[in-house]
Design a protein around this motif. Structure first.
Motif, short mmCIF file in Angstrom:
data_model
loop_
_atom_site.label_atom_id
_atom_site.label_comp_id
_atom_site.label_asym_id
_atom_site.label_seq_id
_atom_site.Cartn_x
_atom_site.Cartn_y
_atom_site.Cartn_z
N LEU A 23 -0.82 6.55 -3.06
CA LEU A 23 -0.32 6.88 -1.73
C LEU A 23 1.13 6.42 -1.59
CD1 LEU A 23 -3.50 5.59 0.02
CD2 LEU A 23 -2.96 7.93 -0.60
N PRO A 24 2.03 7.34 -1.34
CA PRO A 24 3.43 6.98 -1.26
C PRO A 24 3.74 5.92 -0.21
CG PRO A 24 3.17 9.33 -1.43
CD PRO A 24 1.79 8.77 -1.24
N LYS A 25 4.83 5.23 -0.43
CA LYS A 25 5.19 4.10 0.41
C LYS A 25 5.57 4.52 1.83
CE LYS A 25 8.10 0.03 0.19
NZ LYS A 25 9.26 -0.54 -0.49
N HIS A 40 -0.81 4.97 11.05
CA HIS A 40 -0.98 5.07 9.60
C HIS A 40 -2.21 5.90 9.23
CE1 HIS A 40 1.82 1.70 9.61
NE2 HIS A 40 2.04 1.93 8.35
N SER A 78 -9.54 -5.48 -2.14
CA SER A 78 -8.33 -5.68 -2.94
C SER A 78 -8.27 -7.16 -3.30
CB SER A 78 -7.06 -5.26 -2.19
OG SER A 78 -6.73 -6.20 -1.19
N LYS A 81 -4.39 -10.27 0.52
CA LYS A 81 -4.26 -9.62 1.83
C LYS A 81 -3.08 -8.64 1.85
CE LYS A 81 -1.52 -13.22 3.93
NZ LYS A 81 -1.20 -14.09 4.98
N GLU A 82 -3.12 -7.77 2.81
CA GLU A 82 -2.04 -6.80 3.07
C GLU A 82 -1.70 -5.91 1.89
OE1 GLU A 82 1.10 -8.97 4.96
OE2 GLU A 82 -0.18 -9.38 6.68
N GLU A 83 -2.73 -5.48 1.20
CA GLU A 83 -2.50 -4.51 0.12
C GLU A 83 -2.80 -3.09 0.59
OE1 GLU A 83 -3.16 -5.51 -4.02
OE2 GLU A 83 -4.37 -7.18 -3.34
N GLY A 84 -3.43 -2.98 1.76
CA GLY A 84 -3.73 -1.65 2.30
C GLY A 84 -5.22 -1.31 2.33
N LYS A 85 -6.08 -2.33 2.30
CA LYS A 85 -7.53 -2.09 2.35
C LYS A 85 -7.94 -1.36 3.63
CE LYS A 85 -8.35 -6.53 2.05
NZ LYS A 85 -7.01 -6.96 1.65
N SER A 86 -7.48 -1.91 4.77
CA SER A 86 -7.95 -1.36 6.04
C SER A 86 -7.41 0.05 6.27
CB SER A 86 -7.55 -2.27 7.20
OG SER A 86 -8.19 -3.52 7.03
N ILE A 87 -6.15 0.27 5.89
CA ILE A 87 -5.57 1.61 6.07
C ILE A 87 -6.27 2.60 5.14
CG2 ILE A 87 -3.44 2.95 5.89
CD1 ILE A 87 -3.37 0.95 8.18
N THR A 243 -1.45 1.71 -3.58
CA THR A 243 -0.75 1.94 -2.30
C THR A 243 0.70 1.50 -2.41
OG1 THR A 243 -1.44 -0.24 -1.53
CG2 THR A 243 -2.80 1.61 -0.87
N HIS A 244 1.49 1.85 -1.40
CA HIS A 244 2.89 1.45 -1.31
C HIS A 244 3.73 1.93 -2.49
CE1 HIS A 244 1.03 -1.43 1.47
NE2 HIS A 244 2.22 -1.69 1.96
N1 LIG Z 1 -0.38 3.27 1.36
C1 LIG Z 1 0.43 2.48 2.06
N2 LIG Z 1 1.75 2.62 1.97
C2 LIG Z 1 2.56 1.86 2.69
N3 LIG Z 1 2.20 0.90 3.55
C3 LIG Z 1 0.90 0.70 3.69
C4 LIG Z 1 -0.07 1.47 2.97
N4 LIG Z 1 -1.28 1.02 3.33
C5 LIG Z 1 -1.07 0.03 4.22
N5 LIG Z 1 0.23 -0.16 4.45
C6 LIG Z 1 0.84 -1.20 5.32
O1 LIG Z 1 0.56 -2.44 4.69
C7 LIG Z 1 0.16 -3.39 5.68
C8 LIG Z 1 -1.19 -3.96 5.34
O2 LIG Z 1 -2.16 -2.93 5.40
P1 LIG Z 1 -3.69 -3.25 5.69
O3 LIG Z 1 -4.46 -1.98 5.44
O4 LIG Z 1 -3.86 -3.92 7.00
O5 LIG Z 1 -3.94 -4.29 4.51
P2 LIG Z 1 -5.21 -5.19 4.19
O6 LIG Z 1 -6.37 -4.63 4.95
O7 LIG Z 1 -5.35 -5.08 2.69
O8 LIG Z 1 -4.86 -6.60 4.60
C9 LIG Z 1 0.13 -2.69 7.01
O9 LIG Z 1 1.28 -3.09 7.70
C10 LIG Z 1 0.20 -1.23 6.68
O10 LIG Z 1 1.01 -0.60 7.62
#
Ligand SMILES: Nc1ncnc2c1ncn2[C@@H]1O[C@H](COP(=O)(O)OP(=O)(O)O)[C@@H](O)[C@H]1O
Ligand SMILES: [Mg+2]
Length: 257
Positions: A23-25, A40, A78, A81-87, A243-244
């Protein structure tokens, strides 16, 4: 190191099975003024975008696996934290709900420490999974219809003191067993694997696990370690989602993913 080398380094047979959708950044395509849903959730706001196409690819890969084996409950995790699990959980759940063959999807917020899926779905709910596990709330009282068609949410609930105990309890197993009948898919959003035991406990209860890797941040050794931790908890890793990643994706890589 090139992207392909990176993939080769972390791949295993199971990663191949999912083809590593990526998934692009820069994926906030427009600002959403008419909704408080997390912008998002591209699968909802921009269903025709190349990014939503990546989520559909993930869905189709999962459906292919599902033809051969049971795959109803899918955990998304993941290493950190903050790797994009929830998104990823949100977009995957929405993409599954959009499938014509799918009647209902449940998204469960198993991050009993920091989960915010209710806020992302513009619901802000006080009672959820932890209340069921700790206080014995009714199942019906923790299932909420969302603004997205066919998508139901089970929110986190009150912050729990000992999430690992709760998530590993017989009540959790019984809950999943009970709700399985009512949904085509159940997506479990989890906390990071490395920091706490909660994630492994939840992942072991799913039919399969997707591990999210944040490009440019998560180190290879960390991914290897969290993969081992999942194996130790007897969870079944289906593959990885990156992700990112930088956008635009070079054509050569596009052909690969
Ligand atoms: N594919 C993605 N590309 C860019 N940014 C993303 C992506 N997925 C999530 N993010 C950003 O990364 C941050 C953490 O995402 P989140 O899903 O809350 O992570 P986690 O659940 O792993 O802690 C958020 O600020 C979100 O906006
Ligand atoms: Mg999260």
């Amino acid at each position: 190191m090139s992207f392909l080398e990176f993939i080769k380094n972390i791949q295993d047979k199971q990663a191949d099975a999912l083809n590593m959708p990526s998934l692009p950044k820069e994926f906030i395509l427009k600002s959403v003024v008419d909704s408080n849903l997390n912008n998002h959730i591209v699968a909802h706001f921009e269903p025709d975008s190349p990014l939503s196409e990546q989520y559909r690819r993930l869905r189709e890969n999962l459906k292919t696996i599902r033809k051969k084996e049971k795959l109803q409950t899918i955990a998304v995790t993941s290493s950190t934290k903050e790797e994009g699990k929830s998104i990823t959980s949100l977009n995957l759940a929405v993409t599954l709900a959009k499938d014509v063959d799918c009647k209902s999807v449940l998204l469960v917020d198993c991050d009993l420490r920091r989960g915010m899926l209710d806020v992302s779905l513009d619901l802000n709910l006080k009672v959820g999974l932890s209340d069921y596990l700790f206080l014995g709330a009714d199942v019906e009282s923790i299932l909420y219809k969302t603004k997205i068609d066919k998508l139901t949410l089970m929110p986190r609930g009150k912050i729990a003191n000992d999430p690992a105990e709760l998530l590993g309890s017989n009540r959790m197993e019984a809950l999943l067993e009970k709700i399985r009948k009512n949904f085509d898919y159940i997506i479990l959003d989890t906390p990071p694997v490395i920091a706490v035991a909660d994630s492994g406990i939840v992942c072991a209860q799913a039919d399969g696990v997707i591990m999210v890797i944040r490009a440019g941040k998560t180190q290879r050794g960390i991914v290897k370690h969290s993969t081992e931790l999942l194996e130790q908890s007897k969870a079944k890793l289906l593959g990885y989602v990156l992700t990112h990643i930088e956008y635009p994706i070079p054509e050569a890589i596009y052909r690969y993913v």
